[in-house]
Design a protein around this motif. Structure first.
Motif, PDB file in Angstrom:
ATOM      1  N   LYS A 179       3.070 -64.843 -25.936  1.00 18.45           N
ATOM      2  CA  LYS A 179       4.314 -64.613 -26.264  1.00 18.45           C
ATOM      3  C   LYS A 179       4.893 -63.679 -27.445  1.00 18.45           C
ATOM      4  O   LYS A 179       5.574 -62.967 -27.214  1.00 18.45           O
ATOM      5  N   ARG A 235      11.143 -54.552 -21.670  1.00 20.85           N
ATOM      6  CA  ARG A 235      12.409 -54.005 -20.833  1.00 20.85           C
ATOM      7  C   ARG A 235      12.371 -52.452 -21.464  1.00 20.85           C
ATOM      8  O   ARG A 235      12.705 -51.668 -20.780  1.00 20.85           O
ATOM      9  N   THR A 277       9.228 -50.821 -20.128  1.00 18.18           N
ATOM     10  CA  THR A 277       9.336 -50.444 -18.749  1.00 18.18           C
ATOM     11  C   THR A 277      10.286 -49.233 -18.667  1.00 18.18           C
ATOM     12  O   THR A 277       9.886 -48.380 -17.633  1.00 18.18           O
ATOM     13  N   TYR A 307       8.251 -46.330 -19.204  1.00 14.40           N
ATOM     14  CA  TYR A 307       7.252 -45.980 -17.951  1.00 14.40           C
ATOM     15  C   TYR A 307       7.956 -45.193 -17.203  1.00 14.40           C
ATOM     16  O   TYR A 307       7.178 -44.314 -16.396  1.00 14.40           O
ATOM     17  N   GLN A 333      20.224 -65.029 -35.463  1.00 13.99           N
ATOM     18  CA  GLN A 333      20.504 -65.632 -34.299  1.00 13.99           C
ATOM     19  C   GLN A 333      19.206 -65.385 -33.206  1.00 13.99           C
ATOM     20  O   GLN A 333      19.011 -66.164 -32.240  1.00 13.99           O
ATOM     21  N   GLU A 334      18.668 -64.416 -33.267  1.00 13.68           N
ATOM     22  CA  GLU A 334      17.794 -64.013 -32.346  1.00 13.68           C
ATOM     23  C   GLU A 334      16.321 -65.074 -32.199  1.00 13.68           C
ATOM     24  O   GLU A 334      15.813 -65.294 -33.271  1.00 13.68           O
ATOM     25  N   LYS A 335      15.715 -65.541 -31.406  1.00 14.96           N
ATOM     26  CA  LYS A 335      14.527 -66.143 -30.993  1.00 14.96           C
ATOM     27  C   LYS A 335      13.464 -65.249 -30.735  1.00 14.96           C
ATOM     28  O   LYS A 335      12.241 -65.920 -30.738  1.00 14.96           O
ATOM     29  N   ASP A 336      13.470 -64.066 -30.522  1.00 18.42           N
ATOM     30  CA  ASP A 336      12.399 -63.321 -30.079  1.00 18.42           C
ATOM     31  C   ASP A 336      11.922 -62.561 -31.163  1.00 18.42           C
ATOM     32  O   ASP A 336      11.264 -61.350 -30.951  1.00 18.42           O
ATOM     33  N   PHE A 347      30.505 -52.645 -10.916  1.00 16.70           N
ATOM     34  CA  PHE A 347      30.692 -54.096 -10.185  1.00 16.70           C
ATOM     35  C   PHE A 347      30.654 -55.194 -11.210  1.00 16.70           C
ATOM     36  O   PHE A 347      31.111 -56.084 -11.522  1.00 16.70           O
ATOM     37  N   ARG A 348      29.147 -55.432 -11.831  1.00 17.73           N
ATOM     38  CA  ARG A 348      28.680 -56.135 -12.878  1.00 17.73           C
ATOM     39  C   ARG A 348      29.726 -56.199 -14.108  1.00 17.73           C
ATOM     40  O   ARG A 348      29.964 -57.288 -14.602  1.00 17.73           O
ATOM     41  N   THR A 369      32.852 -58.005 -13.366  1.00 16.34           N
ATOM     42  CA  THR A 369      32.709 -59.417 -13.375  1.00 16.34           C
ATOM     43  C   THR A 369      32.455 -60.162 -14.660  1.00 16.34           C
ATOM     44  O   THR A 369      32.915 -61.455 -14.791  1.00 16.34           O
ATOM     45  N   LYS A 394      33.688 -58.839 -17.721  1.00 10.87           N
ATOM     46  CA  LYS A 394      34.824 -58.304 -18.409  1.00 10.87           C
ATOM     47  C   LYS A 394      35.723 -59.836 -19.061  1.00 10.87           C
ATOM     48  O   LYS A 394      36.078 -60.414 -18.161  1.00 10.87           O
TER      49      LYS A 394
END
Lengths: 48, 315
Positions: free
Chosen positions: B5, B14, B17, B20, B69-72, B309-310, B313, B315
């Motif tokens: 992890k 992300r 990728t 890539y 606040q980030e957990k990663d 569209f995303r 939806t 906003k």
């Protein structure tokens, strides 16, 4: 919730469309299908 | 948190990728996607782990404010000690050099250059990340030229290196990376990290980003001889990106800012896929001119529409 369902449904429709396109004739487009699929994978939100 | 992890967190899957995908652009420009493209992804992963470990170490105090606040972020969440981070960093250094061997001596030299840039970017005395737009110039260079060139070298290299395309992509990444500092304004200003955004403000940042986007669209389309199947989605994407940038410029709400930036990145990714679809289609000699027009146009239209569209939806 309805917005989420619409969003996921349209994502699935897009993936299906590209899958059909790739398998029917345009198999050379497989990298496009690959990256679109990856971008639609659910993201585990790490924030609180 | 287990070691896998932690490595995945540093690898920022992300982002790698997306890099890539750029290597596929390089390979398609070279004439063909060959099996050697599989050697690119692990190399990108280990290089990115190397880059993020040194950057997380160097920016620890700043990230404690910006990313609490980030957990990663393993160092921030105390899932990893600094000694553990350095072990991962050193291992990634050796792994990256080893994984560059399939690309021959030129691959090793390019990789060592990138590994050096990682240090120059994050560590003193140079610490390019503190030096305004030079941070964007150097990051964009690394993000574009490394994967694009590796992808090109993995191909039969039937065509010359896509220089015009590479400069177009470089400009696009400068445009994107100008926006990365919105999230980090508080911590950066407290610790005197003078990013472009802090030096010049939001209006100048946005207009500079727009300028680089326009330049990018011109160069990328020039590299494909202004094929309509790429031009039309490019212009639509430019308009979409401009609308998101306008929202970014008008809001001080950090969540709305991050949403706008996320969707700008998705617009850019849609255009990368459009370009990839075009280059892959162009390499197929049995296809007609109509297909060379329809395939990238359809790809771009679907992805940009879905993106819009995303956005509407959430906003």
């Amino acid at each position: 919730m309805l917005k989420n369902i619409n969003h996921r449904l349209s994502g699935i429709v897009i993936l299906l469309f590209f899958s059909i396109v790739v398998t029917m004739k345009y198999e050379f487009l497989w990298p496009v299908l690959l990256f679109i699929t990856i971008s639609h994978l659910p993201v585990k939100r790490a924030k609180k | 948190m287990n070691i896998l992890k932690i490595l995945l967190n540093f690898a920022r899957i992300r982002v790698t990728t997306m890099l890539y995908a750029l290597s596929f652009l390089g390979a398609a420009s070279g004439g063909e996607i060959s099996s050697r493209i599989v050697f690119v992804f692990p190399l990108l992963i280990t290089w990115y782990i190397h880059a993020t470990t040194i950057n997380d170490y160097a920016d620890y105090e700043i990230d404690k404010i910006n990313l609490k606040q980030e957990k990663d972020r393993p160092l921030l969440t105390s899932n990893l000690t600094k000694v553990g981070l350095w072990r991962i960093h050193i291992l990634s250094l050796f792994a990256t050099v080893l994984l560059s061997l399939p690309f021959g001596i030129k691959g090793v030299i390019l990789t060592i250059l990138l590994l050096t840039i990682d240090y120059v970017y994050s560590l003193r005395p140079l610490r390019i990340s503190d030096r305004g737009i030079f941070a964007q110039y150097s990051l964009a260079g690394a993000y574009v030229y490394f994967p694009l060139t590796l992808g090109y070298w993995s191909s039969p290299m039937a065509n010359t290196y896509p220089w015009v395309l590479s400069i177009g992509l470089y400009c696009a990444f400068v445009a994107r990376l100008l926006l990365k500092d919105y999230r980090d304004v508080r911590g950066d200003s407290k610790h005197g990290k003078m990013t472009f955004l802090l030096r010049h403000g939001t209006t100048t940042t946005i207009y500079t980003s727009i300028g680089f986007w326009v330049l990018s669209i011109g160069l990328v389309n020039s590299s494909v001889s202004f094929a309509y199947g790429v031009v039309i989605p490019s212009l639509a994407g430019l308009l979409q990106g401009y609308l998101f940038l306008k929202v970014l410029g008008k809001t001080k709400d950090t969540i709305k800012q991050q949403n706008s930036i996320t969707f700008i990145a998705k617009t850019a990714n849609a255009l990368i896929m459009t370009l990839l679809a075009y280059l892959l289609t162009r390499n197929q000699s049995f296809l007609s001119g109509n297909e060379l027009f329809i395939i990238p146009l359809t790809t771009g239209a679907i992805l940009l529409s879905y993106n819009w569209f995303r956005y509407t939806t959430i906003k």
